[in-house]
Design an enzyme around this catalytic site. Sequence first.
Site, PDB file in Angstrom:
ATOM      1  N   HIS A   1     -68.019 -45.264   0.181  1.00  0.00           N
ATOM      2  CA  HIS A   1     -67.802 -46.512   0.924  1.00  0.00           C
ATOM      3  C   HIS A   1     -68.938 -46.812   1.895  1.00  0.00           C
ATOM      4  O   HIS A   1     -69.037 -47.927   2.403  1.00  0.00           O
ATOM      5  CB  HIS A   1     -66.450 -46.488   1.653  1.00  0.00           C
ATOM      6  CG  HIS A   1     -66.387 -45.611   2.862  1.00  0.00           C
ATOM      7  ND1 HIS A   1     -65.874 -44.335   2.831  1.00  0.00           N
ATOM      8  CD2 HIS A   1     -66.769 -45.815   4.144  1.00  0.00           C
ATOM      9  CE1 HIS A   1     -65.924 -43.812   4.041  1.00  0.00           C
ATOM     10  NE2 HIS A   1     -66.472 -44.685   4.855  1.00  0.00           N
TER      11      HIS A   1
ATOM     12  N   ASP B   1     -64.412 -41.013  -3.314  1.00  0.00           N
ATOM     13  CA  ASP B   1     -65.186 -41.596  -2.218  1.00  0.00           C
ATOM     14  C   ASP B   1     -66.414 -40.756  -1.878  1.00  0.00           C
ATOM     15  O   ASP B   1     -66.721 -40.519  -0.712  1.00  0.00           O
ATOM     16  CB  ASP B   1     -64.312 -41.778  -0.969  1.00  0.00           C
ATOM     17  CG  ASP B   1     -64.968 -42.708   0.056  1.00  0.00           C
ATOM     18  OD1 ASP B   1     -65.829 -43.510  -0.341  1.00  0.00           O
ATOM     19  OD2 ASP B   1     -64.615 -42.608   1.248  1.00  0.00           O
TER      20      ASP B   1
ATOM     21  N   SER C   1     -68.727 -41.152   8.955  1.00  0.00           N
ATOM     22  CA  SER C   1     -68.449 -41.028   7.525  1.00  0.00           C
ATOM     23  C   SER C   1     -69.604 -40.395   6.767  1.00  0.00           C
ATOM     24  O   SER C   1     -70.754 -40.761   6.942  1.00  0.00           O
ATOM     25  CB  SER C   1     -68.173 -42.407   6.921  1.00  0.00           C
ATOM     26  OG  SER C   1     -66.837 -42.518   6.534  1.00  0.00           O
TER      27      SER C   1
ATOM     28  N   GLY D   1     -53.268 -38.154 -20.604  1.00  0.00           N
ATOM     29  CA  GLY D   1     -52.591 -39.327 -21.144  1.00  0.00           C
ATOM     30  C   GLY D   1     -51.084 -39.294 -21.009  1.00  0.00           C
ATOM     31  O   GLY D   1     -50.361 -39.576 -21.972  1.00  0.00           O
TER      32      GLY D   1
END
Length: 515
Positions: A154, A184, A257, A313
């Site tokens: 981000h 992220d 961050s 799946g």
Amino acid sequence: MLPNNRKSFSARRLVLLGSVAAVGAALMLAGSGGYHAGLPAWTAPASAADSTLQHPSGFADIVAKVKPAVISVRVKIDAASAEPGLMQQQRNDGDDAIPSVPGSPFDKFFQQFGQQFGRQGRGQMQMPQGHQTIMGEGSGFFISPDGYAVTNNHVVDHAKSVQVTTDDGAIFTAKVVGTDQKTDLALIKVEGKSDFPYVKFADKAPAVGDWVVAVGNPFGLGGTVTAGIVSARGRDIGAGPYDDYVQIDAPINKGNSGGPAFDVEGNVIGVNTAIYSPSGGSVGIGFDIPADTVKTVVAQLKNSGHVTRGWLGVQIQPVTASIADSLGMKKAEGALVAEPQDGSPAAKAGILSGDVITAVNGTPVKDARELARTIGTIAPNATVKLDLIRNGQAKTISLTLGEMPDQQQAQADTGNSEPTSGVPHLGLSVAPASEVSGAGAQGVVVTAVDPDGPAAEQGFQTGTVILDVGGKAVANVGDVRKALVDAKAQGKHQVLMRVKQGDAMRFVALPLGNA
């Protein structure tokens, strides 16, 4: 000078720390006392009881060792490529308020909690009037002497250009090597030198109570050091199916961050990513991506620029105590298969709705989210062995994982609502699905719900389609009633039902009351 007109985005929020990222350093005291190379000296405790009261005399040595590897990451984002929601929120709330970006790891969290929580995106965001460029800052850290560095996705998402500033003030241009939205994480590369100071990842996870030192650039102030401890591990903050955060209480704020958290050896134990905050500032609840996850993701980003994950799946859900009871399981553990997807590796291998997956390659699976994380760490085309329980019997199935489709992810349904099946005495009215427009051809559809009945308490809604009751397909009210009677005759206190709500398939355990 810091602006004095910063305003709060919301009363309470989960915040992505996207300015200059904090460098966390977890400092753990050795139980036997003594001096650890590179760490401040401390006196051996006189007794085991006294050991809990001992603190290191300071963190200067560890900070001096790791701080040179921490960098400030500054980005320019072309307004045309930024999401409309980001631009609009920027105009409405100023540079302190960064919204949830559609498709980001925390988008689902914000859709669920709305304005109760917020996030800080790139932290120090600026968009001067009349300009079409957004400026943002974050942090990162070098992981090799040739300029590879880790930060948050981000921080650099949609970046037009990336610039890094090292601890000694030198400025370099960097390129984005690859990003992974689901965790992220991002890998960037600074060219031109081969002797950057760097840090390594820890070989083992930290323990709760280990010391943490954060070094970063909160609010654009420059190198700042804070200390705390590891507060918890395995945190799920609703960001996605791979949540496994390390919680720390070392104060970290906007601009932190992408920074690392270290152990006492100066090795990275995690990457600072988000905080929980009522004001946008630190209240001692921060979240780090664990080093094991970072190592796996970064290795793939370096090799190919993107991350590929194994794909089983299946749609899965937790095994609650009531579901475990209805299945005759002693413990509520494992992942319940609500539905295998058509054409998926699971479907081809014969995995069925109602199977409970209890282990992968011999390693126990605690819950649905752990299964999603485990499969996500295995490479596509790998063969795995799944232990499962089917109709009360243990079974082992081997299969080859596929590659997760671009827009698909192994979803672990952790919702709290549990629809239930039933007949009128359970607070439900049902009718054959084939007789109700839009309900499909299979099962029975709920046509009415008593708001004071047990079904309503479990979250049943009009339109819910009940497909199976007690492992038996149902097509009418008589089938449902017979399945309930049979379950009660077998001494069961709960009956397991397979239901469909919209496109989602899941199992729900309903208490068996009096007829």
